[in-house]
Design a protein around this motif. Structure first.
Motif, PDB file in Angstrom:
ATOM      1  N   TRP A   9       0.921  -1.295  -0.051  1.00  0.00           N
ATOM      2  CA  TRP A   9       0.072   0.061   0.163  1.00  0.00           C
ATOM      3  C   TRP A   9       0.830   1.253   0.145  1.00  0.00           C
ATOM      4  CZ3 TRP A   9      -4.898   0.722  -1.006  1.00  0.00           C
ATOM      5  CH2 TRP A   9      -5.763  -0.157  -0.613  1.00  0.00           C
ATOM      6  N   ILE A  10       1.928   1.238   0.802  1.00  0.00           N
ATOM      7  CA  ILE A  10       2.843   2.492   1.057  1.00  0.00           C
ATOM      8  C   ILE A  10       3.821   2.576   0.103  1.00  0.00           C
ATOM      9  CG2 ILE A  10       1.721   2.559   3.349  1.00  0.00           C
ATOM     10  CD1 ILE A  10       4.537   1.689   4.362  1.00  0.00           C
TER      11      ILE A  10
ATOM     12  N   THR B 173      -9.500   4.032  -5.181  1.00  0.00           N
ATOM     13  CA  THR B 173      -8.431   4.402  -5.549  1.00  0.00           C
ATOM     14  C   THR B 173      -8.540   5.011  -6.962  1.00  0.00           C
ATOM     15  OG1 THR B 173      -6.881   3.568  -3.967  1.00  0.00           O
ATOM     16  CG2 THR B 173      -6.009   4.474  -5.777  1.00  0.00           C
TER      17      THR B 173
ATOM     18  N   ASP C 233       1.506  11.839  -2.876  1.00  0.00           N
ATOM     19  CA  ASP C 233       0.617  10.687  -2.896  1.00  0.00           C
ATOM     20  C   ASP C 233       1.020  10.067  -1.481  1.00  0.00           C
ATOM     21  OD1 ASP C 233      -0.003  10.838  -5.510  1.00  0.00           O
ATOM     22  OD2 ASP C 233       1.413   9.414  -6.300  1.00  0.00           O
TER      23      ASP C 233
ATOM     24  N   GLY D 289      -3.959   4.002   2.813  1.00  0.00           N
ATOM     25  CA  GLY D 289      -3.961   2.284   2.895  1.00  0.00           C
ATOM     26  C   GLY D 289      -3.447   1.711   3.932  1.00  0.00           C
ATOM     27  N   GLN D 290      -2.504   2.115   4.527  1.00  0.00           N
ATOM     28  CA  GLN D 290      -1.982   1.578   5.967  1.00  0.00           C
ATOM     29  C   GLN D 290      -2.994   1.634   6.910  1.00  0.00           C
ATOM     30  OE1 GLN D 290       2.079   2.127   6.864  1.00  0.00           O
ATOM     31  NE2 GLN D 290       1.711   2.306   9.135  1.00  0.00           N
TER      32      GLN D 290
ATOM     33  N   ARG E  61      -1.100   6.752   0.540  1.00  0.00           N
ATOM     34  CA  ARG E  61      -0.510   5.506   1.090  1.00  0.00           C
ATOM     35  C   ARG E  61      -0.783   5.432   2.545  1.00  0.00           C
ATOM     36  NH1 ARG E  61       3.859   7.729  -1.799  1.00  0.00           N
ATOM     37  NH2 ARG E  61       5.147   7.968   0.070  1.00  0.00           N
TER      38      ARG E  61
END
Length: 229
Positions: free
Chosen positions: A27-28, A201, A47, A54-55, A51
């Protein structure tokens, strides 16, 4: 749309925790040539907050896995993942899923395990706050209470050449869905995967106003923690 999930299943706890950490890394991971800010004054990666979202979603999935298996070690991992990220909270209820909340759950799951309890105490130290984050100022977080089958919608401004990521983390009682539409109402992303942490996303959105719809599909009300960069 990126869409990754940890599914429950039997197996070694250590392997699942390692898989969760690897999942967070996907994700990151920064794209080639990008810059990640680790302190004030350094270049800001556009970005980075995407990320971070996502984490946070991965941490929520790990926490669910830990609750299902009453695994204090996994809950500590989830708390650490969430504790790396700042949030910019908006008006409304305070976030209900935080590093501190997960630490309290880890303490409960630990029972009388002295090693886990000592690690919980170390993470609860006031010196453990987020002092310098690789994720910049952090994503915007707003919490809403959605009635059964209610839709909450809001608009976001998509920026050129910046990943747009939106996530919604429910409190676990109902199925939460997420949709992003453009100004003409065309669906650009839909996550209706029948869980309570949908993610959308848009990697190369056209600049302009987009509408985000968060839907409680269940028959009871639910708190929803909404994240956007």
């Amino acid at each position: 749309m990126e869409h990754r999930r940890i599914r429950s299943g039997r197996g070694n706890a250590g392997r699942v925790i390692a898989f969760a950490i690897a999942l967070a890394a996907t994700w990151i991971a920064a794209p080639a040539g990008s810059q990640i800010r680790s302190g004030p004054g350094e270049p800001f990666d556009l970005d980075a907050e995407a990320r971070a979202i996502g984490q946070l979603v991965t941490a929520a999935e790990v926490a669910d896995w830990a609750r299902d298996r009453r695994d204090a070690e996994a809950m500590l991992v989830a708390s650490r993942m969430m504790g790396e990220i700042r949030n910019r909270s908006q008006s409304g209820d305070a976030p209900f899923l935080t590093s501190a909340v997960l630490l309290q759950e880890a303490e409960t799951l630990a029972a009388d395990d002295p090693d886990i309890l000592e690690r919980v105490r170390r993470q609860q130290s006031p010196n453990k706050g987020v002092r310098s984050s690789p994720f910049g100022p952090g994503p915007i977080v707003l919490v809403r209470r959605l009635r059964a089958r209610e839709t909450y919608s809001f608009t976001v401004e998509a920026r050129r050449d910046e990943v747009l990521r939106v996530a919604a983390i429910g409190d676990g009682d109902t199925n939460i869905d997420l949709t992003i539409r453009d100004a003409e109402g065309v669906v650009l992303c839909n996550d209706g995967s029948r869980d309570h942490y949908p993610v959308c996303t848009l990697n190369h959105p056209r600049p302009g106003t987009l509408r985000v719809e968060v839907v409680n599909r269940g028959g009871v009300w639910s708190r929803v923690q909404i994240l956007t960069n």
